[in-house]
Design a protein around this motif. Structure first.
Motif, PDB file in Angstrom:
ATOM      1  N   GLU A  65       6.624   0.498 -18.199  1.00  0.00           N
ATOM      2  CA  GLU A  65       5.848   1.693 -17.871  1.00  0.00           C
ATOM      3  C   GLU A  65       6.448   2.415 -16.666  1.00  0.00           C
ATOM      4  O   GLU A  65       6.433   3.647 -16.599  1.00  0.00           O
ATOM      5  CB  GLU A  65       4.376   1.340 -17.608  1.00  0.00           C
ATOM      6  N   ALA A  66       6.991   1.653 -15.728  1.00  0.00           N
ATOM      7  CA  ALA A  66       7.646   2.269 -14.572  1.00  0.00           C
ATOM      8  C   ALA A  66       8.959   2.924 -15.000  1.00  0.00           C
ATOM      9  O   ALA A  66       9.324   3.986 -14.496  1.00  0.00           O
ATOM     10  CB  ALA A  66       7.904   1.224 -13.486  1.00  0.00           C
TER      11      ALA A  66
ATOM     12  N   SER B 284       2.483   4.181  -8.574  1.00  0.00           N
ATOM     13  CA  SER B 284       1.038   4.296  -8.351  1.00  0.00           C
ATOM     14  C   SER B 284       0.200   3.643  -9.446  1.00  0.00           C
ATOM     15  O   SER B 284      -0.937   3.237  -9.202  1.00  0.00           O
ATOM     16  CB  SER B 284       0.643   5.770  -8.213  1.00  0.00           C
ATOM     17  N   GLY B 285       0.756   3.519 -10.647  1.00  0.00           N
ATOM     18  CA  GLY B 285      -0.017   2.937 -11.744  1.00  0.00           C
ATOM     19  C   GLY B 285       0.124   1.433 -11.873  1.00  0.00           C
ATOM     20  O   GLY B 285      -0.477   0.827 -12.777  1.00  0.00           O
ATOM     21  N   LEU B 286       0.871   0.798 -10.998  1.00  0.00           N
ATOM     22  CA  LEU B 286       1.097  -0.640 -11.096  1.00  0.00           C
ATOM     23  C   LEU B 286      -0.074  -1.430 -10.521  1.00  0.00           C
ATOM     24  O   LEU B 286      -0.770  -0.970  -9.615  1.00  0.00           O
ATOM     25  CB  LEU B 286       2.383  -1.029 -10.358  1.00  0.00           C
ATOM     26  N   ALA B 287      -0.263  -2.635 -11.034  1.00  0.00           N
ATOM     27  CA  ALA B 287      -1.296  -3.520 -10.524  1.00  0.00           C
ATOM     28  C   ALA B 287      -0.887  -4.056  -9.156  1.00  0.00           C
ATOM     29  O   ALA B 287       0.288  -4.055  -8.785  1.00  0.00           O
ATOM     30  CB  ALA B 287      -1.512  -4.677 -11.496  1.00  0.00           C
ATOM     31  N   ALA B 288      -1.886  -4.537  -8.409  1.00  0.00           N
ATOM     32  CA  ALA B 288      -1.625  -5.025  -7.048  1.00  0.00           C
ATOM     33  C   ALA B 288      -0.598  -6.141  -7.035  1.00  0.00           C
ATOM     34  O   ALA B 288       0.279  -6.185  -6.158  1.00  0.00           O
ATOM     35  CB  ALA B 288      -2.929  -5.490  -6.407  1.00  0.00           C
TER      36      ALA B 288
ATOM     37  N   ARG C 240       0.830  -1.213   0.000  1.00  0.00           N
ATOM     38  CA  ARG C 240       0.000   0.000   0.000  1.00  0.00           C
ATOM     39  C   ARG C 240       0.860   1.256   0.000  1.00  0.00           C
ATOM     40  O   ARG C 240       0.542   2.246  -0.666  1.00  0.00           O
ATOM     41  CB  ARG C 240      -0.932  -0.008   1.206  1.00  0.00           C
ATOM     42  N   LEU C 241       1.947   1.222   0.761  1.00  0.00           N
ATOM     43  CA  LEU C 241       2.830   2.387   0.824  1.00  0.00           C
ATOM     44  C   LEU C 241       3.492   2.649  -0.527  1.00  0.00           C
ATOM     45  O   LEU C 241       3.591   3.798  -0.978  1.00  0.00           O
ATOM     46  CB  LEU C 241       3.888   2.180   1.900  1.00  0.00           C
ATOM     47  N   LEU C 242       3.957   1.596  -1.186  1.00  0.00           N
ATOM     48  CA  LEU C 242       4.565   1.762  -2.506  1.00  0.00           C
ATOM     49  C   LEU C 242       3.550   2.295  -3.513  1.00  0.00           C
ATOM     50  O   LEU C 242       3.899   3.075  -4.407  1.00  0.00           O
ATOM     51  CB  LEU C 242       5.137   0.425  -2.986  1.00  0.00           C
ATOM     52  N   GLY C 243       2.305   1.870  -3.369  1.00  0.00           N
ATOM     53  CA  GLY C 243       1.263   2.337  -4.283  1.00  0.00           C
ATOM     54  C   GLY C 243       0.985   3.817  -4.176  1.00  0.00           C
ATOM     55  O   GLY C 243       0.377   4.408  -5.077  1.00  0.00           O
TER      56      GLY C 243
END
Length: 236
Positions: A126-127, A20-24, A11-14
């Protein structure tokens, strides 16, 4: 050092701009290799010239990135806050750190080693593209800092920095705007390329004019319009 479960770290990395755009499921993979580090106020994370093998994500607190001249004068490049990533330049280039990073207040960071971060970028282009955007912004910021130092006198430089920090860290209380970042006048000087004495003189002048005041190390802006006109900026 506080323990963070993989779910909490995911959650923190998200919350960071880069991830923020990465899937869970992708965040979970990254969280498994990330570890937590805390810093006390004024504690140094690394020094310019150190070997860089980790990248850091700011979860809580703020840090400053700076360099020191041969005469011992500091110049602050940037203040890093929650959601920001740093340390990637030395990591990606296999080079030494280009700046010293010190905590301004208590900080919590997530740390990812090069052996994990580089393969992650390879697998998630994308990252990698988003990281290029972050690097480009830093080049623009460095260019602006150089131009301001060369072409603007101290009142303009300091007013511009105060406006920028008001926009980023400002907390409104009635008609006043308090910058929620406790910095000494020496640190303000480091950020605008001026001595503590020069900054102190300018702040005293603005205090006498009622434009701002300093409350226990926090700058409180009373007449934002005057400061904006001097800096040529607008705080929303």
């Amino acid at each position: 050092m506080p323990h963070r479960s993989p779910d909490v770290k995911r959650r923190l990395l998200g919350r960071t701009r880069l991830f923020s755009g990465l899937a869970a499921v992708e965040l979970e993979a990254l969280a498994r290799v990330a570890r937590t580090r805390t810093l006390e106020p004024r504690e140094q994370l690394f020094h310019k010239g150190d070997q860089g093998a980790q990248v850091y994500a700011v979860i809580e607190g703020r840090l400053k990135a700076l360099t020191t001249s041969a005469k011992g004068d500091d110049v602050v490049f940037s203040v890093l806050g929650p959601g920001e990533l740093f340390g990637e330049i030395a990591l990606l280039g296999g080079q030494h750190r280009t700046a010293t990073v010190t905590a301004i207040d208590s900080c919590t960071l997530l740390v990812i080693d090069r052996r994990d971060f580089v393969p992650f970028l390879t697998e998630h282009p994308e990252a990698a593209i988003q990281l290029l955007s972050v690097l480009a912004e830093r080049v623009v910021h460095a260019s602006e800092l150089l131009e301001d130092t060369l072409f603007l006198n101290l009142p303009f430089r300091l007013a511009k920095k105060l406006c920028a920090f008001a926009r980023e860290y400002g907390e409104r209380s009635g008609r006043d705007l308090r910058i929620d970042l406790r910095l000494s006048q020496e640190e303000w000087g480091d950020m605008v390329g001026a001595s503590r004495e020069s900054v102190n003189k300018q702040i005293r002048a603005w205090t006498d004019e009622g434009i701002l005041s300093v409350d226990h190390g926090y700058v409180v802006i009373h007449q934002l319009g005057k400061l904006e006109r001097l800096a040529g900026c607008v705080v929303i």
